[in-house]
Design an enzyme around this catalytic site. Structure first.
Site, PDB file in Angstrom:
ATOM      1  N   LYS A 226       3.533  -5.467   3.785  1.00 27.56           N
ATOM      2  CA  LYS A 226       3.097  -6.257   4.927  1.00 27.56           C
ATOM      3  C   LYS A 226       2.939  -7.713   4.523  1.00 27.56           C
ATOM      4  O   LYS A 226       2.618  -8.009   3.362  1.00 27.56           O
ATOM      5  CB  LYS A 226       1.740  -5.748   5.442  1.00 27.56           C
ATOM      6  CG  LYS A 226       1.707  -4.282   5.779  1.00 27.56           C
ATOM      7  CD  LYS A 226       0.305  -3.849   6.160  1.00 27.56           C
ATOM      8  CE  LYS A 226       0.248  -2.349   6.458  1.00 27.56           C
ATOM      9  NZ  LYS A 226      -1.124  -1.896   6.781  1.00 27.56           N
TER      10      LYS A 226
ATOM     11  N   TYR B 271      -6.419   1.786   7.093  1.00 29.48           N
ATOM     12  CA  TYR B 271      -5.480   0.763   6.645  1.00 29.48           C
ATOM     13  C   TYR B 271      -5.289  -0.410   7.611  1.00 29.48           C
ATOM     14  O   TYR B 271      -4.735  -1.445   7.226  1.00 29.48           O
ATOM     15  CB  TYR B 271      -4.111   1.388   6.340  1.00 29.48           C
ATOM     16  CG  TYR B 271      -3.457   2.062   7.516  1.00 29.48           C
ATOM     17  CD1 TYR B 271      -2.655   1.350   8.398  1.00 29.48           C
ATOM     18  CD2 TYR B 271      -3.624   3.417   7.745  1.00 29.48           C
ATOM     19  CE1 TYR B 271      -2.054   1.963   9.483  1.00 29.48           C
ATOM     20  CE2 TYR B 271      -3.024   4.051   8.821  1.00 29.48           C
ATOM     21  CZ  TYR B 271      -2.237   3.323   9.684  1.00 29.48           C
ATOM     22  OH  TYR B 271      -1.640   3.932  10.759  1.00 29.48           O
TER      23      TYR B 271
ATOM     24  N   ARG C  52      -3.046   9.395  17.009  1.00 29.28           N
ATOM     25  CA  ARG C  52      -2.341   8.226  17.527  1.00 29.28           C
ATOM     26  C   ARG C  52      -1.442   8.572  18.699  1.00 29.28           C
ATOM     27  O   ARG C  52      -1.142   7.729  19.529  1.00 29.28           O
ATOM     28  CB  ARG C  52      -1.511   7.572  16.410  1.00 29.28           C
ATOM     29  CG  ARG C  52      -2.339   6.885  15.367  1.00 29.28           C
ATOM     30  CD  ARG C  52      -2.828   5.518  15.837  1.00 29.28           C
ATOM     31  NE  ARG C  52      -1.722   4.580  15.874  1.00 29.28           N
ATOM     32  CZ  ARG C  52      -1.509   3.694  16.811  1.00 29.28           C
ATOM     33  NH1 ARG C  52      -2.320   3.636  17.844  1.00 29.28           N
ATOM     34  NH2 ARG C  52      -0.502   2.857  16.753  1.00 29.28           N
TER      35      ARG C  52
ATOM     36  N   CYS D 219      30.221  18.084  26.517  1.00 23.70           N
ATOM     37  CA  CYS D 219      30.385  18.935  27.691  1.00 23.70           C
ATOM     38  C   CYS D 219      29.900  18.115  28.876  1.00 23.70           C
ATOM     39  O   CYS D 219      28.741  17.692  28.910  1.00 23.70           O
ATOM     40  CB  CYS D 219      29.553  20.217  27.549  1.00 23.70           C
ATOM     41  SG  CYS D 219      29.445  21.174  29.077  1.00 23.70           S
TER      42      CYS D 219
ATOM     43  N   LYS E 220       2.520   4.677   1.236  1.00 21.19           N
ATOM     44  CA  LYS E 220       2.760   5.272   2.562  1.00 21.19           C
ATOM     45  C   LYS E 220       2.446   6.756   2.465  1.00 21.19           C
ATOM     46  O   LYS E 220       3.243   7.545   1.962  1.00 21.19           O
ATOM     47  CB  LYS E 220       4.203   5.050   3.000  1.00 21.19           C
ATOM     48  CG  LYS E 220       4.487   5.567   4.406  1.00 21.19           C
ATOM     49  CD  LYS E 220       5.928   5.318   4.804  1.00 21.19           C
ATOM     50  CE  LYS E 220       6.187   5.812   6.224  1.00 21.19           C
ATOM     51  NZ  LYS E 220       5.966   7.287   6.341  1.00 21.19           N
TER      52      LYS E 220
ATOM     53  N   CYS F 145      32.985  24.499  25.831  1.00 21.11           N
ATOM     54  CA  CYS F 145      31.545  24.502  25.556  1.00 21.11           C
ATOM     55  C   CYS F 145      31.080  25.922  25.231  1.00 21.11           C
ATOM     56  O   CYS F 145      31.376  26.854  25.985  1.00 21.11           O
ATOM     57  CB  CYS F 145      30.786  23.961  26.758  1.00 21.11           C
ATOM     58  SG  CYS F 145      28.984  24.074  26.603  1.00 21.11           S
TER      59      CYS F 145
ATOM     60  N   GLU G  38      -5.079   7.396   8.037  1.00 17.17           N
ATOM     61  CA  GLU G  38      -4.304   8.615   7.834  1.00 17.17           C
ATOM     62  C   GLU G  38      -5.222   9.715   7.313  1.00 17.17           C
ATOM     63  O   GLU G  38      -5.885   9.542   6.288  1.00 17.17           O
ATOM     64  CB  GLU G  38      -3.181   8.375   6.808  1.00 17.17           C
ATOM     65  CG  GLU G  38      -2.091   7.433   7.253  1.00 17.17           C
ATOM     66  CD  GLU G  38      -1.069   8.112   8.149  1.00 17.17           C
ATOM     67  OE1 GLU G  38      -0.812   9.319   7.956  1.00 17.17           O
ATOM     68  OE2 GLU G  38      -0.534   7.433   9.042  1.00 17.17           O
TER      69      GLU G  38
ATOM     70  N   CYS H  19      25.638  22.911  33.038  1.00 25.87           N
ATOM     71  CA  CYS H  19      25.698  23.687  31.797  1.00 25.87           C
ATOM     72  C   CYS H  19      24.293  24.186  31.451  1.00 25.87           C
ATOM     73  O   CYS H  19      23.355  23.385  31.338  1.00 25.87           O
ATOM     74  CB  CYS H  19      26.239  22.824  30.663  1.00 25.87           C
ATOM     75  SG  CYS H  19      26.148  23.620  29.035  1.00 25.87           S
TER      76      CYS H  19
ATOM     77  N   LYS I 255      10.882   3.144   1.681  1.00 29.29           N
ATOM     78  CA  LYS I 255      10.839   4.574   1.374  1.00 29.29           C
ATOM     79  C   LYS I 255      11.431   4.875   0.003  1.00 29.29           C
ATOM     80  O   LYS I 255      12.282   4.148  -0.515  1.00 29.29           O
ATOM     81  CB  LYS I 255      11.617   5.353   2.436  1.00 29.29           C
ATOM     82  CG  LYS I 255      11.148   5.122   3.860  1.00 29.29           C
ATOM     83  CD  LYS I 255       9.947   5.954   4.198  1.00 29.29           C
ATOM     84  CE  LYS I 255      10.320   7.379   4.381  1.00 29.29           C
ATOM     85  NZ  LYS I 255       9.913   8.001   5.616  1.00 29.29           N
TER      86      LYS I 255
ATOM     87  N   CYS J 152      28.817  27.153  28.410  1.00 29.21           N
ATOM     88  CA  CYS J 152      29.302  27.331  29.786  1.00 29.21           C
ATOM     89  C   CYS J 152      30.811  27.503  29.877  1.00 29.21           C
ATOM     90  O   CYS J 152      31.345  27.703  30.979  1.00 29.21           O
ATOM     91  CB  CYS J 152      28.872  26.148  30.651  1.00 29.21           C
ATOM     92  SG  CYS J 152      29.679  24.581  30.213  1.00 29.21           S
TER      93      CYS J 152
ATOM     94  N   ASP K 220       1.809  10.637   3.506  1.00 28.79           N
ATOM     95  CA  ASP K 220       2.414  11.611   4.415  1.00 28.79           C
ATOM     96  C   ASP K 220       1.271  12.384   5.073  1.00 28.79           C
ATOM     97  O   ASP K 220       0.974  13.525   4.729  1.00 28.79           O
ATOM     98  CB  ASP K 220       3.326  12.557   3.637  1.00 28.79           C
ATOM     99  CG  ASP K 220       4.168  13.425   4.560  1.00 28.79           C
ATOM    100  OD1 ASP K 220       4.249  13.103   5.758  1.00 28.79           O
ATOM    101  OD2 ASP K 220       4.742  14.420   4.079  1.00 28.79           O
TER     102      ASP K 220
ATOM    103  N   GLU L  10       0.850  -1.182   0.000  1.00 26.65           N
ATOM    104  CA  GLU L  10       0.000   0.000   0.000  1.00 26.65           C
ATOM    105  C   GLU L  10       0.893   1.241   0.000  1.00 26.65           C
ATOM    106  O   GLU L  10       2.009   1.206   0.520  1.00 26.65           O
ATOM    107  CB  GLU L  10      -0.886   0.024   1.248  1.00 26.65           C
ATOM    108  CG  GLU L  10      -1.735  -1.225   1.454  1.00 26.65           C
ATOM    109  CD  GLU L  10      -2.264  -1.317   2.881  1.00 26.65           C
ATOM    110  OE1 GLU L  10      -3.032  -0.419   3.279  1.00 26.65           O
ATOM    111  OE2 GLU L  10      -1.896  -2.272   3.587  1.00 26.65           O
TER     112      GLU L  10
END
Length: 567
Positions: free
Chosen positions: A185, A121, A32, A321, A11, A303, A69, A326, A209, A306, A13, A9
């Site tokens: 899946k 889904y 969620r 650090c 994905k 650092c 989604e 700090c 992806k 600090c 956004d 399926e």
């Protein structure tokens, strides 16, 4: 073993939501969130035209917890931004932000004006029907008038999965909505049960992806940020550039070794992308565009927050650090501690934390619980009412659930999922603090790295003092029973309609006694509880030799009475 089939399926956004239907009627909708707690967006979800307020078709499930989604078509997004530009309002960066902002509106009438859509889904808990594959599930959801993505495919082998992925990538520019890959899946639910899950993800699914979108811009400056564990992270300040639907002006450079390996310099023209379509990073410089004025990067020896010495522990790539006082470390730790998924102290934002630390009112987390009204009213842009609200939020945080307190402590490598596992395993912060390395490393979701991090954290005198100060401040997290009980290690399945309890109650009873409830029968299932009108799970259990119990037998095992008939 049966051959494995896959289901692919897109994905999306979008923003993940859960819808709960009881006897076919939408009763609640939420984001969620952290997987356990989300925001109640019921009134807003009801305004989405695709969402049925009452399910249609047969059979109507007695309980249906469906996940999906919420998204916005790209054309609708562009039109929305044009209208906002005409009104002089700020523009949304991308369709996902527009969808998320629209769904979280306090006024549902505003949400109703936004062109939101939904694709469902998967399921959470459900009862009153039986499906055995992802394909059957989506077809059943369609029958109930729930929207599902028509762009999906059952694949019999990996080559077909690759074909779907490549085809989706080619279609991506022409799709009406934003996608960043495909989800693959295992189709069969029984095979999923055998594969199981790890701490943060199932073993039976993966997000495949697409390559991240890239753009070219220039490095204006290279600075160093100090994180809550003291790690110094180089950051590139960039000339703003659009990448993957967002404007990027900062990008991580990871560490000094990575900068040296890539040879990135101040003033360079560089290629940037959003790793995982989320986190901006510099991919590489473009040396042929250099003008000999570019400056190499050098990690500071002290650092920047600090001025204490910076060290690089043996075997690590990170510079640190190690000053626990700090101010930069304190500020980042405070932001994490107060964040929504940790202590959820509303009103304690970045600017207020900066003021508290810069004025010396807060030098460590526990100082929050010593603040008084007069100190807060003296701060910039904080009136009496805001001060009272903040103090009430701080007081309320003392009774936060135990998993969120563990997460809020900011222990290295310990995220939300592991925090929940630890809370379930030990039941209290004191028990966790006294756990040995050997006890920790035996937990499947922990392992040696996290176990060592936990041991080091609780062995620190400073952290022991921190925990004692939290106790003295009245910190009283909702403790939960430690794992272990008469059903510890057993796996259960329910089928049919239960007379003396609903499915959620029965599941809770099993989990309270240490058992686990799954949705389908497999060789790993120990017991099947058969209610009235059992489905095909009963015959599956008979073939698998699973122990089959009546509801009365089940009630005896979990120690419940059958005196409240729901027939």
């Amino acid at each position: 073993a049966s051959p494995v089939e896959y289901f692919c399926e897109p994905k999306l956004d979008g923003l993940s939501v859960e819808l709960v239907y009881e006897d076919g009627v939408l009763v609640v909708a939420s984001t969620r969130g952290d997987g356990v707690t989300g925001e109640d967006v019921t009134a807003n979800v009801r305004t989405i035209r695709q969402v049925p307020l009452r399910l249609r078709g047969t059979p109507i499930p007695s309980l249906l917890d469906v996940r999906g989604e919420v998204y916005m078509d790209t054309d609708a997004f562009d039109a929305l931004n044009r209208v906002r530009a005409e009104r002089g309002e700020s523009l949304f960066a991308n369709p996902r932000n527009a969808a998320a902002g629209s769904l979280r509106q306090l006024d549902p009438s505003i949400t109703a004006q936004r062109p939101l859509k939904l694709f469902c889904y998967t399921l959470g808990r459900a009862q009153g029907f039986d499906v055995h594959t992802q394909q059957e599930l989506l077809e059943f959801l369609e029958q109930l008038s729930l929207p599902v993505n028509p762009l999906r495919r059952r694949c019999t082998n990996v080559n077909e999965v690759l074909d779907f992925h490549h085809g989706l990538f080619e279609q991506r520019p022409r799709l009406p909505y934003s996608v960043d890959g495909c989800v693959v899946k295992v189709n069969d639910f029984a095979q999923r049960a055998i594969l199981g899950e790890v701490a943060r993800a199932p073993r039976w699914a993966i997000a495949f992806k697409f390559p991240a979108e890239e753009a070219t811009t220039r490095v204006r400056e290279m600075i160093v940020q100090v994180g809550r564990t003291g790690v110094l992270t180089p950051v590139a300040l960039l000339e703003p550039v659009a990448v993957g639907g967002a404007t990027v002006s900062r990008a991580t450079l990871h560490n000094a070794d990575e900068i040296q390996r890539k040879d990135i310099r101040k003033g360079d023209w560089v290629v940037v992308r959003r790793a995982g379509d989320v986190i901006p990073e510099v991919v590489k410089p473009i040396p042929e565009r250099r003008s000999d004025t570019e400056e190499p990067f050098t990690m500071p020896s002290t650092c920047p927050a600090c001025s204490e010495p910076v060290v690089r522990p043996a075997g690590e790539v990170a510079h640190r650090c190690e000053n626990l006082s700090c101010p930069a470390r304190i500020k980042v730790s405070m932001r994490h501690f107060a964040s929504r998924r940790a202590m959820d102290i509303e009103g304690l934002g970045v600017k207020l934390i900066d003021q508290l630390v810069d004025r010396g009112l807060v030098r460590r987390i526990t100082d929050l619980y010593r603040l008084d009204r007069e100190q807060l009213i003296g701060l910039e842009r904080l009136g009496e009412r805001s001060a009272d609200n903040l103090l009430a939020q701080i007081e309320q945080s003392k009774a936060i659930p135990l998993p969120r307190l563990i997460y809020a402590l900011g222990i290295r490598h310990v995220g939300e999922t592991v925090s929940r596992v630890l809370a379930e395993r030990f039941g209290s912060l004191e028990a966790l603090a006294n756990a040995t390395y050997e006890e920790l490393v035996e937990i499947p979701q922990v392992g040696p790295v996290i176990a060592q991090s936990l041991s080091d954290f609780f062995a620190s005198n400073d952290n022991q003092r921190l925990l004692e100060e939290l106790r003295q401040a009245g910190m009283d997290p909702h403790e939960i029973p430690a794992q272990g009980g008469p059903l510890d290690g057993s796996t259960w399945v329910f089928t049919g309609t239960l007379t003396y309890a609903n499915r959620s109650e029965a599941t809770q009873w099993v989990e309270e006694l240490g058992g686990k409830v799954v949705g389908s029968v497999s060789g790993n299932v120990d017991y099947l509880v058969a209610g009235r009108n059992p489905g095909s799970k009963l015959s599956d259990a008979q073939r698998a030799g699973t122990n089959i119990l009546s509801e009365t037998e089940f009630l005896e095992i979990v120690g419940r009475q059958s005196d409240k008939s729901r027939a």
